[in-house]
Design an enzyme around this catalytic site. Structure first.
Site, PDB file in Angstrom:
ATOM      1  CD  GLU B  44      -2.767   1.075   2.564  1.00 36.29           C
ATOM      2  OE1 GLU B  44      -2.429   0.317   3.502  1.00 36.29           O
ATOM      3  OE2 GLU B  44      -3.778   1.802   2.614  1.00 36.29           O
ATOM      4  CE  LYS B 117      -7.655   1.550   3.377  1.00 38.91           C
ATOM      5  NZ  LYS B 117      -6.343   1.892   3.990  1.00 38.91           N
ATOM      6  CB  CYS B 154      -4.785  -1.520   4.190  1.00 42.83           C
ATOM      7  SG  CYS B 154      -3.903  -1.649   5.777  1.00 42.83           S
TER       8      CYS B 154
END
Lengths: 295, 295
Positions: B44, B117, B154
């Site tokens: 990331e 995300k 994540c």
């Protein structure tokens, strides 16, 4: 905040005789009570050998009403020991409708609620779709004297949706009465991985939801009535995980035993503060979960 | 059916200098290609130290457009090696809207798609809600030369809903570029349990969905600019799990390295036949998942 409470999982081997299983369950529950257990859970369909190994009309005779003989007997046990009991039963709802049902008996012997298994498996030697009508009560958690107890059954444990919807009812613990085992022909190659996957996905539910998870399995080899695949070796491994996914107690793969663990709502509170997953759920984007699959 | 393909996770330590990180990524990607990697994933926000450790307006200068300098450079690398590259970038979408975005560059260098995300954390030293607008593209999997690749980032890894909705798009693999680490003050008491929970919940996604899962983390200690809590020790442990939840490859907690694993769609097919969880989802009963919490 609710006080800490002690849960106990009654890992049993089932006898052919249904009365013997009830008597054994009551004896183990009494023993658990003496160990300080306040919430006890029995394995899935503890009144008999796992009967779904074959499809047979006469087996429906094993089903009983709820309330019925098993809940009456266990309600007395619950009241006598001031202990909540979670019992998984083969429920006859009416002619032609049978369910795989969990009953929660509160510490005063009164029925706190029932949950009818929502996800029904069907696999060689696990012909559950033949016996069990899928539950129509939705996902459930019930208030009891000691805590709010989420009710799920066996195959439900593979569904994150079920764990989430039950945890969203403020459950302190998700209980999974279970009957899972190894096919003898698969055990050597896949046995370890199967038991590990079973534990891992449920620890995942604990972590995702910041909730205790308690899975109570049976043990023992039960032959197949029609010799198909020889039978099932139920693999025990009953366990309790904390809201962080850590194993607090774990049973053997082959022995009858009682395992206990303390559930502390303060631990749940702290875990969810540290990892506040509920805060960030994208509820605007989850609509697709009611679809069967993508396009 | 798609042929087996080899994936590679590039576990990196980040330098202060953004150009150095790009150069290092390209060098490691080249090395991976020589090892036969067909789909590579970077950690990331690999272009810089993890900048969310503090809230600072000037840090938005690090953001770039997509397509932009990083994707142009990596598209060349992808084309040169005939390798799919998954790159996590700090995206400037317009003045005042920035995202934490994964870009999939196909083996011919063309952009296969982007994922923004969806779940944004906010925790001491992980002040992501300040920097990243939550994604508005929904959950995504993209067809590439070698397979259909699910894109997540994540904090998404703590959400079973995200894994499910991505797997439902026929993904072969769920990729999670990650930046997760230990607070030095917590490491001794909770470090092992935190890394274990992180791995466990993602193995759970693999099992629940019968899908490969690949998580690519960074390593190294990065100090906190304002000395708050000293900094973060990113714990690596990048791994690939198969659709049964078994770990196929796993990296160290502190070294730069490339780990590889073969993803075989036949294994996915067989796993879902053995454990057909998708068949039995109770899509009639999942509507409550779009609620924040129970009553």
């Amino acid at each position: 905040m609710q006080k800490p409470f002690t849960i106990g999982l009654i890992q049993m081997r089932m006898e052919e005789d249904g009365s013997a299983n009830l008597a054994k369950a009551q004896a183990m529950l009494e023993k658990a009570a003496k160990q300080g257990v306040q919430v006890a859970c029995l394995p899935e369909l503890f009144r008999s050998p796992y009967f779904c190994k074959t499809e047979d009309h006469t087996i429906f005779d094993l089903a009983e009403s709820i309330p019925g003989p098993s809940t009456e007997a266990l309600a007395k046990t619950a009241k006598q020991h001031g202990m909540v009991i979670i019992a998984s039963l083969f429920e006859r709802r009416t002619a032609g409708i049978y369910h795989n049902t969990s009953v929660v008996l509160d510490a005063d012997g009164k029925q706190a609620g029932i949950y009818r298994k929502m996800h029904i498996p069907d696999d060689p030697l696990y012909y559950e779709k033949y016996y069990f009508t899928p539950g129509d009560l939705g996902f459930k958690a019930f208030d009891t004297k000691y805590g709010k107890l989420g009710q799920l059954v066996c195959w439900d444990q593979w569904y994150p949706e079920a764990a989430r919807l039950t945890a969203m009812q403020s459950a302190h613990v998700l209980f999974y009465p279970t009957a899972i085992g190894w096919h003898p022909a698969e055990k050597e190659e896949f046995g370890v991985a199967q038991a590990d996957a079973w534990e891992t996905i449920q620890r995942g539910h604990a972590i995702a939801n910041g909730v205790y998870v308690a899975a109570c399995n049976r043990v023992g080899f039960e032959p197949s009535p029609n010799k198909e695949g020889r039978g099932i070796e139920f693999f025990g491994n009953s366990f309790v995980a904390d809201p962080f996914g850590r194993i607090l107690a774990k049973a053997s793969s082959d022995k009858e035993e009682i395992i206990t663990a303390v559930c502390d709502p303060k631990t749940q509170e702290q875990t969810r503060r540290w990892w506040p997953f509920f805060r960030d759920r994208r509820i605007d984007a989850y609509g697709g979960l009611t679809e069967r699959f993508g396009k």
